[in-house]
Design a protein around this motif. Structure first.
Motif, mmCIF file in Angstrom:
data_model
loop_
_atom_site.group_PDB
_atom_site.id
_atom_site.type_symbol
_atom_site.label_atom_id
_atom_site.label_comp_id
_atom_site.label_asym_id
_atom_site.label_seq_id
_atom_site.Cartn_x
_atom_site.Cartn_y
_atom_site.Cartn_z
ATOM 1 N N GLU A 26 3.605 5.892 -5.324
ATOM 2 C CA GLU A 26 3.735 5.652 -6.758
ATOM 3 C C GLU A 26 5.126 5.154 -7.127
ATOM 4 O O GLU A 26 5.773 5.639 -8.059
ATOM 5 N N VAL A 27 5.584 4.170 -6.356
ATOM 6 C CA VAL A 27 6.856 3.503 -6.611
ATOM 7 C C VAL A 27 6.596 1.998 -6.518
ATOM 8 O O VAL A 27 5.501 1.570 -6.171
ATOM 9 N N THR A 28 7.601 1.204 -6.806
ATOM 10 C CA THR A 28 7.465 -0.238 -6.639
ATOM 11 C C THR A 28 7.937 -0.645 -5.250
ATOM 12 O O THR A 28 8.675 0.092 -4.590
ATOM 13 N N VAL A 29 7.524 -1.831 -4.836
ATOM 14 C CA VAL A 29 8.018 -2.384 -3.574
ATOM 15 C C VAL A 29 9.528 -2.561 -3.663
ATOM 16 O O VAL A 29 10.257 -2.281 -2.700
ATOM 17 N N ASP A 30 10.017 -2.981 -4.835
ATOM 18 C CA ASP A 30 11.464 -3.112 -5.028
ATOM 19 C C ASP A 30 12.180 -1.797 -4.772
ATOM 20 O O ASP A 30 13.243 -1.768 -4.166
ATOM 21 N N TYR A 31 11.593 -0.697 -5.244
ATOM 22 C CA TYR A 31 12.228 0.592 -5.006
ATOM 23 C C TYR A 31 12.293 0.882 -3.507
ATOM 24 O O TYR A 31 13.329 1.306 -2.997
ATOM 25 N N ASP B 108 0.825 -1.210 0.000
ATOM 26 C CA ASP B 108 0.000 0.000 0.000
ATOM 27 C C ASP B 108 0.863 1.266 0.000
ATOM 28 O O ASP B 108 0.525 2.264 -0.649
ATOM 29 N N LEU B 109 1.985 1.223 0.707
ATOM 30 C CA LEU B 109 2.895 2.379 0.706
ATOM 31 C C LEU B 109 3.494 2.597 -0.681
ATOM 32 O O LEU B 109 3.629 3.732 -1.137
ATOM 33 N N ALA B 110 3.850 1.507 -1.351
ATOM 34 C CA ALA B 110 4.384 1.630 -2.715
ATOM 35 C C ALA B 110 3.347 2.280 -3.625
ATOM 36 O O ALA B 110 3.673 3.181 -4.405
#
Length: 122
Positions: A61-66, A55-57
């Motif tokens: 507006e980023v990926t979980v990987d980021y 949800d934070l990603a």
């Protein structure tokens, strides 16, 4: 850059204080975050559970990987898919921003080279 540093930077990019992030995140996701949790994330004392992380990603507006690993490519491709646009984005960061530390410039330069050689099939 650690998870906590990236998390804090994303919060600051939105111009939010910790409590404001709690309130806005709840409005957007329906998920409650405490100011204490945010503080612990930013200090690398703990990481969010996987559902909160996803949800934070979305929120940032980023990926979980980021969030976890911090590559520019992961951050960019969360909502953009054009390699041409990505190269322009990286070039803009690299060539026009004198405030980027040398370490970050090296990362951006490597990303540009990798994409260029990938586009040539090398």
């Amino acid at each position: 850059m650690s998870f906590g540093e990236r998390f804090k930077a994303l919060r600051k990019e939105k111009g939010l204080k910790q409590q404001e992030l709690c309130d806005d995140f709840y409005k957007v996701s329906g998920r409650k975050l405490s100011k204490s949790s945010i503080s612990q994330y930013e200090k690398n004392k703990r990481k969010p559970e996987i559902n909160t992380l996803m949800d934070l990603a979305d929120y940032f507006e980023v990926t979980v990987d980021y969030l976890l690993l911090g590559t520019y490519r992961d951050r960019f491709f969360a909502h953009n898919s054009s390699i041409h646009d990505y190269i322009l984005y990286l070039s803009d960061l690299f060539f026009k921003n004198p405030d980027i530390p040398q370490r970050e410039k090296d990362i951006v330069f490597k990303e540009i080279c990798m994409i260029y050689f990938d586009s040539l099939g090398i």
